[in-house]
Every structure is written in C-alpha cells, then in structure tokens.
Design an enzyme around this catalytic site. Structure first.
Site, mmCIF file in Angstrom:
data_model
loop_
_atom_site.group_PDB
_atom_site.id
_atom_site.type_symbol
_atom_site.label_atom_id
_atom_site.label_comp_id
_atom_site.label_asym_id
_atom_site.label_seq_id
_atom_site.Cartn_x
_atom_site.Cartn_y
_atom_site.Cartn_z
ATOM 1 N N GLY A 43 0.828 -1.201 0.000
ATOM 2 C CA GLY A 43 0.000 0.000 0.000
ATOM 3 C C GLY A 43 0.856 1.242 0.000
ATOM 4 O O GLY A 43 2.030 1.200 0.402
ATOM 5 N N GLN A 48 3.071 10.014 1.002
ATOM 6 C CA GLN A 48 4.332 9.277 0.907
ATOM 7 C C GLN A 48 5.071 9.511 -0.402
ATOM 8 O O GLN A 48 6.217 9.099 -0.557
ATOM 9 C CB GLN A 48 4.076 7.770 1.051
ATOM 10 C CG GLN A 48 3.630 7.368 2.440
ATOM 11 C CD GLN A 48 3.500 5.868 2.520
ATOM 12 O OE1 GLN A 48 2.496 5.303 2.101
ATOM 13 N NE2 GLN A 48 4.526 5.212 3.029
ATOM 14 N N CYS A 88 6.371 0.072 6.973
ATOM 15 C CA CYS A 88 5.932 1.224 6.180
ATOM 16 C C CYS A 88 7.080 1.640 5.270
ATOM 17 O O CYS A 88 8.219 1.720 5.712
ATOM 18 C CB CYS A 88 5.544 2.370 7.120
ATOM 19 S SG CYS A 88 5.040 3.878 6.273
ATOM 20 N N LEU A 89 6.777 1.891 3.996
ATOM 21 C CA LEU A 89 7.826 2.249 3.047
ATOM 22 C C LEU A 89 8.537 3.552 3.426
ATOM 23 O O LEU A 89 9.665 3.779 3.018
ATOM 24 C CB LEU A 89 7.251 2.364 1.624
ATOM 25 C CG LEU A 89 6.793 1.044 0.980
ATOM 26 C CD1 LEU A 89 6.183 1.304 -0.390
ATOM 27 C CD2 LEU A 89 7.948 0.055 0.855
ATOM 28 N N HIS A 130 -3.843 1.385 7.883
ATOM 29 C CA HIS A 130 -2.527 2.013 7.850
ATOM 30 C C HIS A 130 -2.499 3.163 6.837
ATOM 31 O O HIS A 130 -2.035 4.261 7.141
ATOM 32 C CB HIS A 130 -1.479 0.939 7.498
ATOM 33 C CG HIS A 130 -0.073 1.445 7.383
ATOM 34 N ND1 HIS A 130 0.928 1.092 8.265
ATOM 35 C CD2 HIS A 130 0.504 2.277 6.487
ATOM 36 C CE1 HIS A 130 2.055 1.698 7.912
ATOM 37 N NE2 HIS A 130 1.826 2.420 6.826
ATOM 38 N N GLU A 131 -3.019 2.904 5.631
ATOM 39 C CA GLU A 131 -2.956 3.925 4.570
ATOM 40 C C GLU A 131 -3.902 5.095 4.856
ATOM 41 O O GLU A 131 -3.567 6.251 4.579
ATOM 42 C CB GLU A 131 -3.275 3.305 3.201
ATOM 43 C CG GLU A 131 -2.337 2.169 2.766
ATOM 44 C CD GLU A 131 -0.862 2.492 2.891
ATOM 45 O OE1 GLU A 131 -0.478 3.676 2.798
ATOM 46 O OE2 GLU A 131 -0.077 1.544 3.103
ATOM 47 N N HIS A 134 -2.329 7.495 7.129
ATOM 48 C CA HIS A 134 -1.407 8.403 6.423
ATOM 49 C C HIS A 134 -2.138 9.652 5.936
ATOM 50 O O HIS A 134 -1.588 10.750 5.961
ATOM 51 C CB HIS A 134 -0.794 7.710 5.194
ATOM 52 C CG HIS A 134 0.466 6.944 5.477
ATOM 53 N ND1 HIS A 134 1.609 7.529 5.990
ATOM 54 C CD2 HIS A 134 0.784 5.640 5.289
ATOM 55 C CE1 HIS A 134 2.558 6.614 6.113
ATOM 56 N NE2 HIS A 134 2.087 5.447 5.701
#
Ligand code: CO
Length: 169
Positions: A43, A48, A88-89, A130-131, A134
């Site tokens: 995701g 991000q 997380c990226l 999670h997304e 963000h």
C-alpha cells in the site's frame, strides 16, 4: 516520483480531499502503483510521494487485479481487534507490533468516480487502516506497542539524523 522518508513533515499533514478526477490524479495513481510494486509494498498513500491528497493505492494480495486505487477513503465501520506486525515504506528497516481492527468497512471512490463499499478482513483490513492513517497525518510509530517503540528507538533516531544531514547538505 520517490518515497518520502520519515521525518519529512508532509507525512504529518492532513491531506485534502480530491474534488475532481483529472489527468493529474490518474497519472499520480498510476505512478504510485508502479512505485508500490517496485518497492514491494502492499500500500501507498499520497503524502508518501509528496502529494498531500486523499488517495491511496493498495494491493494486499499482489495479484495486480481488482480495485487498487481508492479516492477519499473513509472507514465507516470496524470490528474486533488484532495485534500484528507492520512496516511502512516511509520507515525503511522498521517494523513493529500494532493493534488494529480485525475487519473494516471502507467507503471510497475509484478512478471512474464510482462509489465503492469494501468489507476488508485480514491483511487487507490492516493495510486500509494504515494507509487511511497516512491521509490524516498519522504514522504507524504512533500506534506501536511500547515494546516495539522501544526496540525501534535507535533506528528512528538514525532516520531523523539522516534526514537532517540530507537537509543540511
Ligand atoms: Co505507511
């Protein structure tokens, strides 16, 4: 398009909703999907990639099928609770345990402007939560168990130092 790494302040900003699905939205969604696959993530959220808009891309199964772009997503229902590992990226090298709802119902729009209602369980449920966090400037480090927070404290500090160095150079 690149992944924005913690502690860049855009990751803490609340995004604005998408009012119109235009070429920019379509192009950014496509580029975000490509970047997500390249980075082997499941995701990715607008902030991000430095784009403070309410759009996320998700492919929890990695099969590149079905709806993968979600515009202005909102969780309308949640149920249960499950503690599991998360990464997380925007936080390379960091994973921690986080409690999330086991199942969520999400309302969002796809790139055609059609309203979607998704019931998600398992990993998909976790990725949605999670997304969507963000999009509200919330990060997974805020929700980690204190043990996970403690074991990642040094790595977080290193990311902060690296960020300051890049900024200064
Ligand atoms: Co993330």
């Amino acid at each position: 398009m690149n992944i924005i790494i913690y502690p860049d302040e855009i990751l803490r900003q609340k995004t604005s909703p998408i009012e119109e699905i235009d070429d920019t939205v379509r192009k950014n969604a496509e580029d975000m999907l490509k970047l997500m696959y390249k980075m082997e993530g499941v995701g990715l959220a607008g902030p991000q990639v430095g784009w403070s808009k309410s759009l996320i891309v998700i492919d929890a199964s990695g099969d590149k099928e079905g709806e993968r772009v979600f515009i202005n997503p909102v969780i309308v229902e949640d149920e249960g609770i499950l503690l599991s590992d998360e990464g997380c990226l925007s936080f390379p090298g960091i994973t921690g345990k986080i409690s999330r709802a086991d199942e969520v119902e999400v309302v969002a729009y796809n790139l055609k402007g059609e309203q979607l209602k998704i019931t998600a369980g398992g990993l998909l449920s976790r990725v949605f939560q999670h997304e969507i966090d963000h999009l509200n400037g919330k990060l997974f480090i805020d929700k980690m168990t204190s043990a996970s927070g403690l074991s990642n404290a040094q790595k977080l500090k290193e990311l902060e130092q690296r960020y300051r160095k890049v900024r200064a150079s």
